[in-house]
Design an enzyme around this catalytic site. Sequence first.
Site, PDB file in Angstrom:
ATOM      1  N   ASP A 111       0.804  -1.228   0.000  1.00 54.13           N
ATOM      2  CA  ASP A 111       0.000   0.000   0.000  1.00 54.13           C
ATOM      3  C   ASP A 111       0.829   1.266   0.000  1.00 54.13           C
ATOM      4  O   ASP A 111       0.355   2.332  -0.384  1.00 54.13           O
ATOM      5  CB  ASP A 111      -0.808   0.073   1.314  1.00 54.13           C
TER       6      ASP A 111
HETATM    7  C1  NOJ Z   1      -1.864  -4.155   5.121  1.00 54.91           C
HETATM    8  C2  NOJ Z   1      -3.006  -4.177   4.178  1.00 54.91           C
HETATM    9  O1  NOJ Z   1      -4.169  -4.633   4.843  1.00 54.91           O
HETATM   10  C3  NOJ Z   1      -2.710  -5.067   3.002  1.00 54.91           C
HETATM   11  O2  NOJ Z   1      -3.767  -4.972   2.096  1.00 54.91           O
HETATM   12  C4  NOJ Z   1      -1.415  -4.707   2.351  1.00 54.91           C
HETATM   13  O3  NOJ Z   1      -1.167  -5.613   1.324  1.00 54.91           O
HETATM   14  C5  NOJ Z   1      -0.286  -4.704   3.348  1.00 54.91           C
HETATM   15  N1  NOJ Z   1      -0.640  -3.821   4.427  1.00 54.91           N
HETATM   16  C6  NOJ Z   1       1.043  -4.260   2.758  1.00 54.91           C
HETATM   17  O4  NOJ Z   1       1.050  -2.910   2.477  1.00 54.91           O
END
Ligand code: NOJ
Length: 800
Positions: free
Chosen positions: A488
């Site tokens: 993200d």
């Molecule tokens: C947490 C998020 O819920 C997930 O969707 C994401 O892939 C990871 N963070 C890595 O950024």
Amino acid sequence: MPKRQTLSNRLGYYDAAAREYVITRPDTPTPWINYLGAGGYGGIISNTAGGFSFDRDPRNRRVMRYRYNALPLDQPGRYVYLRDQTTGEFWSPTWQPVVARQLDAYECRHGAGYTRITSAYRGIKATLLYFVPLNDSADCAPCELWIMRVKNNSRRPRRLRSFTYAEFCFWDALNDQNNLDWAQHIVHTRFEQDTLLTTTQFRPTTTFFASNVRVTGFDSDRETFVGAYRDLANPTVVETGKPRNTQAARGNNIGSLCHTFTLKPGQEKEIVFILGVTDEPSQIAPTRARYQKSNQVQAAFADLRADWDRYLGSLTVTTPDADTNAMLNVWNPIQCRTTLYWSRFVSAYETGVGRGMGTRDSAQDALATVQSAPERARENLAMLWRLQFNDGHTWHQVFPLTGEGGPGLAAEYPTDPQWFCDDHLWLVIGTLAYVRETGDFAFLDQRIAYADGADDSIERHLVRAIEFTRAHRGPHGLPRAGFSDWDDTLNLDHGSGKAESVWCAMQFCRALLDLAELSDHLGKIGEAETYRALKNEMTEIVNRVAWDGAWYTRAFDDAGLPVGVASECEHQINLLPQAWSVIGEVADAARAHQAMASLHTRLNTPFGIALMDPPYTRGNERVRGTATYPPGAKENGGIFCHANTWAMIAAAQLGLGDLAYQYYRQILPLARQDSEQYAVEPYVYPQNICGPTHPDFGHARNAWLTGTAAWTYVAATQWILGIRATFNGLHIAPCIPQTWDGFRATRQFRGATYDIRVSNPDHLCAGVRAIQVDGNAISGTVVPLFTDGATHRVDVRMGQ
Ligand code: NOJ
């Protein structure tokens, strides 16, 4: 057989016979929580009864409040105060919120869907069992039960009074915090037929709180109960021992029921508290009646346990490692079911108002639960496909009660792409895992509407997902990154539309291979060829433009410059493309081994594998989100446990059993002895652990709701133990540590039970020499499907 065993630390231990994690001190470094409920009414509860409840949607149907950042930590919760009416002394059997009292004994047992806290103080033993009964009656409201048992272990009769405390939230949890004047004017409580009823004048929605015995008194006005400028450690009503019978006309509403009882030496008293919410107040009386008697409550608890037994029975293992057994048989699947229910929506870290269910998250959560909770996994996948647009991309998140989708984090930068390049591809991977496991090919024919209109079969939805990625490629021919890929925080596209994700190219290859396998199985040879051709084309591009000499590049930015390469000062190497070059079958053997060796040398630590290195040391507009974290935290070089699982899988796929297991054990929560430093629950996976460049290296955060749950389960069961569903049968290809003599597993698959015994006489990591099914040799490593519902013995002998 279990040899290797830690299972305990200074604050608790795993009780294998009871399948419970036992916490022996209340003052854990962080609240060690558990989840109650089965995806409908439920909530979280800590080892000192802190926590809150909600019904289906923690934003729109919150029942209890919780103050996330406040002090004292982890308040309020599901509290009971006990008061000795002779001495006036009071305490809480769950320790909080009267922490100044040193309990004479304390123990919290977290089990599957329940928590039991037992303590003793001055000769009074008290046990509180909390659970949410399965609600199978249309006449009853969803609710939770608190069963309190108080026993006089002293030599004299004791006159006691109990006071409960539950702090109610206006059902809209956001407005409960934002719009204080409104929310605190409209909520009120009345007391009728021994029940506190908290509601408004404009909706029938009612929170009810009652017990199974007549009360001495009650309170529903928080300020009267606690007293001005006091707190929950010394509420006026408890201190004086006198309930005020307040029916709150407004303000902060609570549920406090008071009971008085005298216990002779050895005598015990049980009181059942019922807390629930309903839009049909006529359900309240039947709900109370249903849990009036002790045997009814015990039956409800037995039903709950039976439901969990069924769920946990889909796979049981006995390996030489007791920690692994505990995780794979009990706590890892418990965590997987919890993520299936709640994605990343609501936890002790996620406030349950902002995120809803994540598309990519829920699609991945399905991977570990297709075998144990196939109906729910199917339901979730169908819900996620409704988020797909005609062009093939999907919303990033959804609020399940309303079905409202949204772009998630991307909304903060409206001029950047509002889509993520991986969401729709996870849906392909998750859906095919479901079909492989269940054989429910009819799911592919199910018609589902696109978010922007018109409906289509799921099979066509899958194709649209592939088409979106094909149509959104950047200058190198790689998938465009969109707002971000799985990470993200890697926000490389600031409007040029040129940023590309190398990792997503590898994920795309995996999705194409899965589709090709499905097409082969369905006899659609042309389609299979098309998918393989697309995969080969992408593989060729990745290997041509993204091999950096000793590892794969992570991405390309807006200007077409590489990220995650040796020539940079920061972020030279990233875990993801190394592991996925293997998982996506993009790397040839030489590059695969080289990439994984680089990963190991540059990123591995005793507490897990850092996501990248070196981390950014200051804000960086090029990558945005990642550089907002200090070095070593989360995606900026922290140990992102979710991604560690992909290194486990890649190592296993390369036949490196010792390494795969090393990566597995490094982040195995039960194996961490340093509970003070580790800090979070030792029975479920955390999302992240501070990395080697962080001052708090080894400190973990964000336990429970993380993709680590599903993916570690997949890594351990499908790639280390090597038991994998295929369209045609159960593939068995272990990749284990050389030291293991073998292991046993009982696996349910398509209605039959496979009693699998693996022996490893030559102490190899990988290789299957022979498989016998019910005493007959089979060729290959795929054990056929059985439709007889019987148990079949499978003997696997490892060897060259
Ligand atoms: C947490 C998020 O819920 C997930 O969707 C994401 O892939 C990871 N963070 C890595 O950024």
